[in-house]
Design an enzyme around this catalytic site. Structure first.
Site, PDB file in Angstrom:
ATOM      1  N   ASN A   9     -27.730  83.779  50.125  1.00 37.00           N
ATOM      2  CA  ASN A   9     -28.208  83.803  51.502  1.00 37.00           C
ATOM      3  C   ASN A   9     -27.683  82.556  52.227  1.00 37.00           C
ATOM      4  O   ASN A   9     -27.962  81.424  51.816  1.00 37.00           O
ATOM      5  CB  ASN A   9     -29.747  83.827  51.479  1.00 37.00           C
ATOM      6  CG  ASN A   9     -30.330  83.894  52.865  1.00 37.00           C
ATOM      7  OD1 ASN A   9     -29.895  83.171  53.754  1.00 37.00           O
ATOM      8  ND2 ASN A   9     -31.308  84.751  53.056  1.00 37.00           N
ATOM      9  N   HIS A  12     -29.097  79.145  56.010  1.00 36.84           N
ATOM     10  CA  HIS A  12     -29.356  77.738  56.331  1.00 36.84           C
ATOM     11  C   HIS A  12     -28.097  76.897  56.486  1.00 36.84           C
ATOM     12  O   HIS A  12     -28.175  75.747  56.918  1.00 36.84           O
ATOM     13  CB  HIS A  12     -30.371  77.154  55.347  1.00 36.84           C
ATOM     14  CG  HIS A  12     -31.675  77.887  55.504  1.00 36.84           C
ATOM     15  ND1 HIS A  12     -32.360  77.882  56.697  1.00 36.84           N
ATOM     16  CD2 HIS A  12     -32.354  78.716  54.686  1.00 36.84           C
ATOM     17  CE1 HIS A  12     -33.438  78.654  56.584  1.00 36.84           C
ATOM     18  NE2 HIS A  12     -33.447  79.177  55.375  1.00 36.84           N
ATOM     19  N   HIS A  45     -29.840  86.853  57.466  1.00 35.45           N
ATOM     20  CA  HIS A  45     -30.989  87.364  58.228  1.00 35.45           C
ATOM     21  C   HIS A  45     -30.748  87.088  59.700  1.00 35.45           C
ATOM     22  O   HIS A  45     -30.753  85.940  60.135  1.00 35.45           O
ATOM     23  CB  HIS A  45     -32.255  86.642  57.741  1.00 35.45           C
ATOM     24  CG  HIS A  45     -33.525  87.142  58.356  1.00 35.45           C
ATOM     25  ND1 HIS A  45     -34.749  86.638  58.000  1.00 35.45           N
ATOM     26  CD2 HIS A  45     -33.773  88.097  59.286  1.00 35.45           C
ATOM     27  CE1 HIS A  45     -35.701  87.266  58.685  1.00 35.45           C
ATOM     28  NE2 HIS A  45     -35.127  88.142  59.483  1.00 35.45           N
ATOM     29  N   ARG A  47     -32.336  86.959  62.871  1.00 35.36           N
ATOM     30  CA  ARG A  47     -33.715  86.957  63.374  1.00 35.36           C
ATOM     31  C   ARG A  47     -33.726  87.235  64.864  1.00 35.36           C
ATOM     32  O   ARG A  47     -32.756  86.941  65.574  1.00 35.36           O
ATOM     33  CB  ARG A  47     -34.383  85.609  63.101  1.00 35.36           C
ATOM     34  CG  ARG A  47     -34.631  85.326  61.625  1.00 35.36           C
ATOM     35  CD  ARG A  47     -35.433  84.047  61.446  1.00 35.36           C
ATOM     36  NE  ARG A  47     -36.830  84.259  61.723  1.00 35.36           N
ATOM     37  CZ  ARG A  47     -37.790  84.371  60.787  1.00 35.36           C
ATOM     38  NH1 ARG A  47     -37.486  84.258  59.515  1.00 35.36           N
ATOM     39  NH2 ARG A  47     -39.028  84.582  61.130  1.00 35.36           N
ATOM     40  N   ARG A  51     -32.480  81.917  65.285  1.00 33.59           N
ATOM     41  CA  ARG A  51     -32.607  80.493  64.970  1.00 33.59           C
ATOM     42  C   ARG A  51     -31.525  80.010  64.008  1.00 33.59           C
ATOM     43  O   ARG A  51     -31.233  78.842  63.937  1.00 33.59           O
ATOM     44  CB  ARG A  51     -33.995  80.174  64.417  1.00 33.59           C
ATOM     45  CG  ARG A  51     -34.253  80.761  63.054  1.00 33.59           C
ATOM     46  CD  ARG A  51     -35.594  80.331  62.514  1.00 33.59           C
ATOM     47  NE  ARG A  51     -36.700  80.977  63.200  1.00 33.59           N
ATOM     48  CZ  ARG A  51     -37.934  81.082  62.671  1.00 33.59           C
ATOM     49  NH1 ARG A  51     -38.176  80.577  61.485  1.00 33.59           N
ATOM     50  NH2 ARG A  51     -38.890  81.689  63.323  1.00 33.59           N
ATOM     51  N   GLU A  72     -30.433  91.187  56.391  1.00 27.90           N
ATOM     52  CA  GLU A  72     -31.907  91.176  56.450  1.00 27.90           C
ATOM     53  C   GLU A  72     -32.296  91.387  57.896  1.00 27.90           C
ATOM     54  O   GLU A  72     -31.765  90.715  58.789  1.00 27.90           O
ATOM     55  CB  GLU A  72     -32.435  89.820  55.998  1.00 27.90           C
ATOM     56  CG  GLU A  72     -32.557  89.685  54.522  1.00 27.90           C
ATOM     57  CD  GLU A  72     -33.176  88.332  54.180  1.00 27.90           C
ATOM     58  OE1 GLU A  72     -33.939  87.780  54.980  1.00 27.90           O
ATOM     59  OE2 GLU A  72     -32.847  87.835  53.115  1.00 27.90           O
ATOM     60  N   THR A 102     -40.496  80.736  57.709  1.00 24.02           N
ATOM     61  CA  THR A 102     -39.647  81.603  56.903  1.00 24.02           C
ATOM     62  C   THR A 102     -40.413  82.911  56.717  1.00 24.02           C
ATOM     63  O   THR A 102     -41.535  83.037  57.199  1.00 24.02           O
ATOM     64  CB  THR A 102     -39.300  80.938  55.551  1.00 24.02           C
ATOM     65  OG1 THR A 102     -38.465  81.814  54.796  1.00 24.02           O
ATOM     66  CG2 THR A 102     -40.541  80.626  54.729  1.00 24.02           C
ATOM     67  N   THR A 103     -39.799  83.882  56.024  1.00 24.59           N
ATOM     68  CA  THR A 103     -40.465  85.169  55.841  1.00 24.59           C
ATOM     69  C   THR A 103     -41.645  84.970  54.888  1.00 24.59           C
ATOM     70  O   THR A 103     -41.466  84.789  53.690  1.00 24.59           O
ATOM     71  CB  THR A 103     -39.457  86.193  55.271  1.00 24.59           C
ATOM     72  OG1 THR A 103     -38.270  86.105  56.049  1.00 24.59           O
ATOM     73  CG2 THR A 103     -40.007  87.601  55.347  1.00 24.59           C
ATOM     74  N   GLU A 153     -37.076  94.739  47.257  1.00 18.90           N
ATOM     75  CA  GLU A 153     -36.892  93.343  46.849  1.00 18.90           C
ATOM     76  C   GLU A 153     -38.287  92.741  46.723  1.00 18.90           C
ATOM     77  O   GLU A 153     -39.066  92.750  47.681  1.00 18.90           O
ATOM     78  CB  GLU A 153     -36.056  92.587  47.883  1.00 18.90           C
ATOM     79  CG  GLU A 153     -35.854  91.135  47.465  1.00 18.90           C
ATOM     80  CD  GLU A 153     -34.753  90.420  48.240  1.00 18.90           C
ATOM     81  OE1 GLU A 153     -33.772  91.068  48.658  1.00 18.90           O
ATOM     82  OE2 GLU A 153     -34.879  89.203  48.415  1.00 18.90           O
ATOM     83  N   HIS A 196     -36.679  84.818  47.197  1.00 24.26           N
ATOM     84  CA  HIS A 196     -37.400  83.923  48.105  1.00 24.26           C
ATOM     85  C   HIS A 196     -37.926  82.710  47.346  1.00 24.26           C
ATOM     86  O   HIS A 196     -38.726  82.850  46.435  1.00 24.26           O
ATOM     87  CB  HIS A 196     -38.557  84.590  48.858  1.00 24.26           C
ATOM     88  CG  HIS A 196     -38.801  83.907  50.191  1.00 24.26           C
ATOM     89  ND1 HIS A 196     -39.440  82.712  50.295  1.00 24.26           N
ATOM     90  CD2 HIS A 196     -38.421  84.241  51.446  1.00 24.26           C
ATOM     91  CE1 HIS A 196     -39.463  82.343  51.578  1.00 24.26           C
ATOM     92  NE2 HIS A 196     -38.846  83.238  52.289  1.00 24.26           N
ATOM     93  N   GLY A 197     -37.396  81.551  47.734  1.00 21.88           N
ATOM     94  CA  GLY A 197     -37.888  80.285  47.200  1.00 21.88           C
ATOM     95  C   GLY A 197     -37.346  79.925  45.826  1.00 21.88           C
ATOM     96  O   GLY A 197     -37.752  78.910  45.264  1.00 21.88           O
ATOM     97  N   HIS A 219     -31.968  79.006  50.415  1.00 19.48           N
ATOM     98  CA  HIS A 219     -32.373  77.683  50.896  1.00 19.48           C
ATOM     99  C   HIS A 219     -32.150  76.581  49.863  1.00 19.48           C
ATOM    100  O   HIS A 219     -31.565  75.533  50.165  1.00 19.48           O
ATOM    101  CB  HIS A 219     -33.852  77.729  51.323  1.00 19.48           C
ATOM    102  CG  HIS A 219     -34.365  76.423  51.798  1.00 19.48           C
ATOM    103  ND1 HIS A 219     -35.011  75.524  50.977  1.00 19.48           N
ATOM    104  CD2 HIS A 219     -34.291  75.822  53.012  1.00 19.48           C
ATOM    105  CE1 HIS A 219     -35.333  74.448  51.680  1.00 19.48           C
ATOM    106  NE2 HIS A 219     -34.911  74.605  52.912  1.00 19.48           N
TER     107      HIS A 219
END
Ligand code: PXP
Length: 254
Positions: A9, A12, A45, A47, A51, A72, A102-103, A153, A196-197, A219
């Protein structure tokens, strides 16, 4: 061996670019580098508030990159028309709140059935592989199945957060929920992804879950790139995933 795919991803990279405006660092360059470092796909993603990833990034990723793109997106009319225009390989439908950093949670596939059904149908008719970003919860997995999404996911954010906070029992409980969700989802015939994370510390036990076919990670890798470079951060993540998977495969065969 059941090879686990890695989606990188790049959101960032765009966050850092947007902090100053201009063109650097370029997320498309990051995507191309990720391809040589062992990524199987790129996730971005777009958005509503733009952003990080911009419309131009999606256009350039679609045109300039060889890897499959996983877009995404929120289930809005605007995002649906962008997806249908660019026809990415895959689209992962996520919940989106403007005020969130974040999501923060999975999509309510059960509660939002009427909104999601036409979006999934139109994406699928355009040969875009749809996944729903859900909590590892049987009700959500049943809903994803009944909506006709081929992929889910599983949200690993709560597990990663518990791990980062040193909450050992909570970490184990949440990891078990991901294992259970992966088993249950696969038994329904869903393809299972997770993300995620995730970090070097948390990826191993998730990569070892045999039903999981793909991880999406961003990230942590972009942050780690500050210290060792993006190529090295991706290669290390890939190695940790492969190691955990090989050990798990060994255990399953033995
Ligand atoms: N998967 C989904 C559905 C996400 O929304 C995100 C964050 O954009 C990720 C994976 C990657 O999460 P992280 O950037 O925390 O690795």
């Amino acid at each position: 061996m059941n090879r686990l795919r890695l989606g990188i991803n790049i959101d960032h990279v765009a966050t850092i670019r947007n902090a100053r405006g201009g063109r650097d660092p370029d997320p498309v360059r990051a995507a191309k580098l990720a391809a040589t470092a062992g990524a199987d796909g790129i996730t971005a993603h777009l958005r509503e508030d733009r952003r990080h990833i911009s419309d131009e990034d999606i256009l350039r990723l679609s045109r300039e990159m060889d890897l499959p793109l996983n877009l995404e997106m929120a289930a809005t009319d605007e995002m649906l028309s962008i997806a249908l225009k660019h026809r990415p390989h895959a689209a992962c439908i996520v919940p989106e709140k403007r005020e969130e950093r974040t999501t923060e949670g999975g999509i309510d596939a059960a509660g939002r059935h009427n909104r999601l059904a036409p979006v999934i149908r139109l994406l699928s008719e355009s040969n875009i592989r749809v996944s729903l970003f859900v909590e590892p919860d049987q009700r959500q997995l049943d809903a994803a199945k009944s909506l006709g999404a081929p992929v889910v996911e599983l949200h690993t954010g709560a597990y990663c957060h518990a791990a980062a906070e040193g909450h050992v029992k909570e970490r184990e409980r949440l990891l078990e929920a991901i294992r259970e969700g992966a088993r249950y989802g696969a038994s329904l015939g869903l393809e299972i992804h997770a993300g995620h994370g995730l970090s070097y510390d948390t990826v191993g036990p998730v990569a070892a879950i045999p039903e999981i076919r793909e991880l999406n990670i961003g990230h942590f890798l972009v942050g780690e790139a500050i210290f060792c470079g993006l190529d090295a951060s991706i290669r290390r993540m890939r190695a940790l995933m492969d190691e955990a998977r090989a050990m798990a495969d060994g255990r399953n065969i033995a």
